[in-house]
Design a protein around this motif. Structure first.
Motif, PDB file in Angstrom:
ATOM      1  N   ALA A  66      -1.153 -40.196 -19.539  1.00  0.00           N
ATOM      2  CA  ALA A  66      -1.685 -39.479 -20.699  1.00  0.00           C
ATOM      3  C   ALA A  66      -1.726 -37.977 -20.439  1.00  0.00           C
ATOM      4  CB  ALA A  66      -3.080 -40.000 -21.045  1.00  0.00           C
ATOM      5  N   ILE A  67      -2.159 -37.580 -19.224  1.00  0.00           N
ATOM      6  CA  ILE A  67      -2.156 -36.157 -18.868  1.00  0.00           C
ATOM      7  C   ILE A  67      -0.745 -35.604 -18.927  1.00  0.00           C
ATOM      8  CG2 ILE A  67      -2.562 -34.523 -16.986  1.00  0.00           C
ATOM      9  CD1 ILE A  67      -4.841 -36.336 -16.049  1.00  0.00           C
ATOM     10  N   PHE A  68       0.171 -36.320 -18.323  1.00  0.00           N
ATOM     11  CA  PHE A  68       1.584 -35.953 -18.263  1.00  0.00           C
ATOM     12  C   PHE A  68       2.162 -35.733 -19.664  1.00  0.00           C
ATOM     13  CE2 PHE A  68       5.738 -37.988 -18.764  1.00  0.00           C
ATOM     14  CZ  PHE A  68       6.544 -37.362 -17.825  1.00  0.00           C
ATOM     15  N   THR A  69       1.945 -36.717 -20.537  1.00  0.00           N
ATOM     16  CA  THR A  69       2.537 -36.661 -21.877  1.00  0.00           C
ATOM     17  C   THR A  69       1.955 -35.509 -22.689  1.00  0.00           C
ATOM     18  OG1 THR A  69       2.936 -39.047 -21.868  1.00  0.00           O
ATOM     19  CG2 THR A  69       2.890 -37.952 -24.012  1.00  0.00           C
ATOM     20  N   LEU A  75       3.360 -27.916 -23.934  1.00  0.00           N
ATOM     21  CA  LEU A  75       4.336 -26.927 -23.506  1.00  0.00           C
ATOM     22  C   LEU A  75       5.452 -26.807 -24.538  1.00  0.00           C
ATOM     23  CD1 LEU A  75       5.586 -24.979 -21.451  1.00  0.00           C
ATOM     24  CD2 LEU A  75       6.546 -26.971 -20.274  1.00  0.00           C
ATOM     25  N   ALA A  76       5.956 -27.942 -25.005  1.00  0.00           N
ATOM     26  CA  ALA A  76       7.027 -27.924 -25.999  1.00  0.00           C
ATOM     27  C   ALA A  76       6.563 -27.275 -27.299  1.00  0.00           C
ATOM     28  CB  ALA A  76       7.513 -29.346 -26.263  1.00  0.00           C
ATOM     29  N   GLY A  96      12.977 -23.074 -24.230  1.00  0.00           N
ATOM     30  CA  GLY A  96      12.527 -24.419 -23.885  1.00  0.00           C
ATOM     31  C   GLY A  96      13.131 -24.904 -22.580  1.00  0.00           C
ATOM     32  N   CYS A  97      14.424 -24.692 -22.408  1.00  0.00           N
ATOM     33  CA  CYS A  97      15.093 -25.105 -21.167  1.00  0.00           C
ATOM     34  C   CYS A  97      14.492 -24.384 -19.966  1.00  0.00           C
ATOM     35  CB  CYS A  97      16.591 -24.810 -21.253  1.00  0.00           C
ATOM     36  SG  CYS A  97      17.504 -25.843 -22.412  1.00  0.00           S
ATOM     37  N   LEU A  98      14.320 -23.083 -20.090  1.00  0.00           N
ATOM     38  CA  LEU A  98      13.796 -22.296 -18.975  1.00  0.00           C
ATOM     39  C   LEU A  98      12.396 -22.749 -18.586  1.00  0.00           C
ATOM     40  CD1 LEU A  98      14.992 -18.749 -20.093  1.00  0.00           C
ATOM     41  CD2 LEU A  98      15.872 -20.053 -18.149  1.00  0.00           C
ATOM     42  N   ARG A  99      11.539 -22.950 -19.563  1.00  0.00           N
ATOM     43  CA  ARG A  99      10.146 -23.311 -19.251  1.00  0.00           C
ATOM     44  C   ARG A  99      10.023 -24.720 -18.692  1.00  0.00           C
ATOM     45  NH1 ARG A  99       6.387 -20.570 -24.021  1.00  0.00           N
ATOM     46  NH2 ARG A  99       6.741 -18.403 -23.365  1.00  0.00           N
ATOM     47  N   ILE A 100      10.793 -25.642 -19.224  1.00  0.00           N
ATOM     48  CA  ILE A 100      10.722 -27.016 -18.723  1.00  0.00           C
ATOM     49  C   ILE A 100      11.246 -27.088 -17.289  1.00  0.00           C
ATOM     50  CG2 ILE A 100      11.692 -29.336 -18.957  1.00  0.00           C
ATOM     51  CD1 ILE A 100       9.446 -28.813 -20.908  1.00  0.00           C
ATOM     52  N   ILE A 101      12.412 -26.534 -17.025  1.00  0.00           N
ATOM     53  CA  ILE A 101      12.983 -26.601 -15.683  1.00  0.00           C
ATOM     54  C   ILE A 101      12.142 -25.812 -14.695  1.00  0.00           C
ATOM     55  CG2 ILE A 101      15.009 -26.121 -14.260  1.00  0.00           C
ATOM     56  CD1 ILE A 101      15.370 -28.374 -16.333  1.00  0.00           C
ATOM     57  N   ASP A 102      11.584 -24.699 -15.141  1.00  0.00           N
ATOM     58  CA  ASP A 102      10.826 -23.841 -14.228  1.00  0.00           C
ATOM     59  C   ASP A 102       9.486 -24.450 -13.824  1.00  0.00           C
ATOM     60  OD1 ASP A 102      11.142 -21.473 -12.747  1.00  0.00           O
ATOM     61  OD2 ASP A 102       9.729 -20.406 -14.033  1.00  0.00           O
ATOM     62  N   PHE A 124       8.944 -38.788 -20.146  1.00  0.00           N
ATOM     63  CA  PHE A 124       9.476 -37.443 -20.296  1.00  0.00           C
ATOM     64  C   PHE A 124      10.289 -37.335 -21.589  1.00  0.00           C
ATOM     65  CE2 PHE A 124      12.663 -34.137 -19.289  1.00  0.00           C
ATOM     66  CZ  PHE A 124      11.868 -33.136 -18.766  1.00  0.00           C
ATOM     67  N   GLY A 125      11.159 -38.313 -21.807  1.00  0.00           N
ATOM     68  CA  GLY A 125      11.986 -38.307 -23.013  1.00  0.00           C
ATOM     69  C   GLY A 125      11.168 -38.423 -24.278  1.00  0.00           C
ATOM     70  N   ARG A 126      10.186 -39.317 -24.285  1.00  0.00           N
ATOM     71  CA  ARG A 126       9.373 -39.505 -25.492  1.00  0.00           C
ATOM     72  C   ARG A 126       8.535 -38.271 -25.799  1.00  0.00           C
ATOM     73  NH1 ARG A 126       8.713 -44.976 -23.676  1.00  0.00           N
ATOM     74  NH2 ARG A 126       6.675 -44.502 -22.740  1.00  0.00           N
ATOM     75  N   ALA A 127       8.066 -37.590 -24.767  1.00  0.00           N
ATOM     76  CA  ALA A 127       7.245 -36.399 -24.986  1.00  0.00           C
ATOM     77  C   ALA A 127       8.048 -35.250 -25.573  1.00  0.00           C
ATOM     78  CB  ALA A 127       6.595 -35.967 -23.674  1.00  0.00           C
ATOM     79  N   LEU A 128       9.276 -35.061 -25.092  1.00  0.00           N
ATOM     80  CA  LEU A 128      10.056 -33.881 -25.474  1.00  0.00           C
ATOM     81  C   LEU A 128      11.018 -34.112 -26.632  1.00  0.00           C
ATOM     82  CD1 LEU A 128      10.954 -32.383 -21.977  1.00  0.00           C
ATOM     83  CD2 LEU A 128       9.061 -31.775 -23.495  1.00  0.00           C
ATOM     84  N   HIS A 129      11.428 -35.343 -26.841  1.00  0.00           N
ATOM     85  CA  HIS A 129      12.475 -35.630 -27.829  1.00  0.00           C
ATOM     86  C   HIS A 129      12.185 -35.069 -29.219  1.00  0.00           C
ATOM     87  CE1 HIS A 129      15.030 -37.965 -30.571  1.00  0.00           C
ATOM     88  NE2 HIS A 129      15.849 -38.123 -29.547  1.00  0.00           N
TER      89      HIS A 129
END
Length: 212
Positions: A66-69, A75-76, A96-102, A124-129
């Motif tokens: 839950a914290i993760f999601t 962030l997104a 978005g790419c920079l912040r997620i990877i960083d 990860f996929g469900r949170a960002l998709h």
């Protein structure tokens, strides 16, 4: 104006308690890391009875999920903003790419949670998709992007970002992999290599300026 009625008093109290537990958990993860997180510390920090924790979460892993999601979604949401936002869609995607990877560099403890929690790739996929789809669809609608199959593209981009975070945590690849990834994503959306590099450089400069 919404006509939706607020929940019952007990439901509102339940939501507040759950929020307290999550906020306390996020603070403790940031301070101590995932491995040292103890449920008793979470409940003490939230001023919630230890036994009550399991009324909200089945296990420590479910709590971490839950914290993760929520953290990824927040962030997104800072990147994919209001629909009326006039920002170039390419800049939104690059940011978005920079912040997620960083995350692997600026918050490695959280990034390890991202990479190692059970079913992390699916979470990860469900949170960002949803956010990634909105950003790319805006670019397609404006004519900035070209994507023959948006579903395939989203699977590739989200899966690639997850894999790269793991790679950075495990072996520290070449300098600024997040920039190379952002440029690759923009190129896959139809930008020329030069245009992609220019957009990414602009966002990097903006991010660096905001941190000074």
């Amino acid at each position: 104006m919404s006509t939706k009625q607020p929940g019952s008093r007990s439901e509102r109290q339940r939501q507040r308690t759950r929020r307290l537990l999550l906020d306390s958990g996020r603070s403790l993860v940031a301070a101590k890391g995932v491995a040292k997180l103890r449920i008793q510390e979470v409940t003490e920090s939230a001023d919630v009875a230890l036994g009550s924790f399991y009324n909200y979460f089945d296990s420590k892993e479910a709590f971490l999920e839950a914290i993760f999601t929520e953290s990824l979604q927040e962030l997104a949401a800072t990147v994919v903003t209001d629909e009326e936002d006039p920002v170039d869609p390419a800049e939104t995607v690059a940011l978005g790419c920079l912040r997620i990877i960083d995350l692997a560099n600026v918050d490695p403890d959280f990034a390890r949670l991202v990479a190692n929690i059970g079913h992390s790739d699916a979470l990860f996929g469900r949170a960002l998709h949803p956010y990634a789809r909105v950003a790319i669809e805006r670019g397609i609608d404006s004519g900035r992007f070209v994507a023959p199959d948006i579903s395939v593209l989203l699977t590739s981009v989200i899966g690639g970002s997850f894999a790269l975070i793991r790679e950075i945590l495990e072996s520290r690849p070449s300098t600024h992999p997040e920039r190379a990834f952002a440029q690759l994503v923009l190129a896959s959306l139809g930008l020329t290599p030069g245009d992609a590099a220019e957009v990414v450089d602009k966002i990097v400069r903006s991010e660096q300026h905001s941190q000074t």
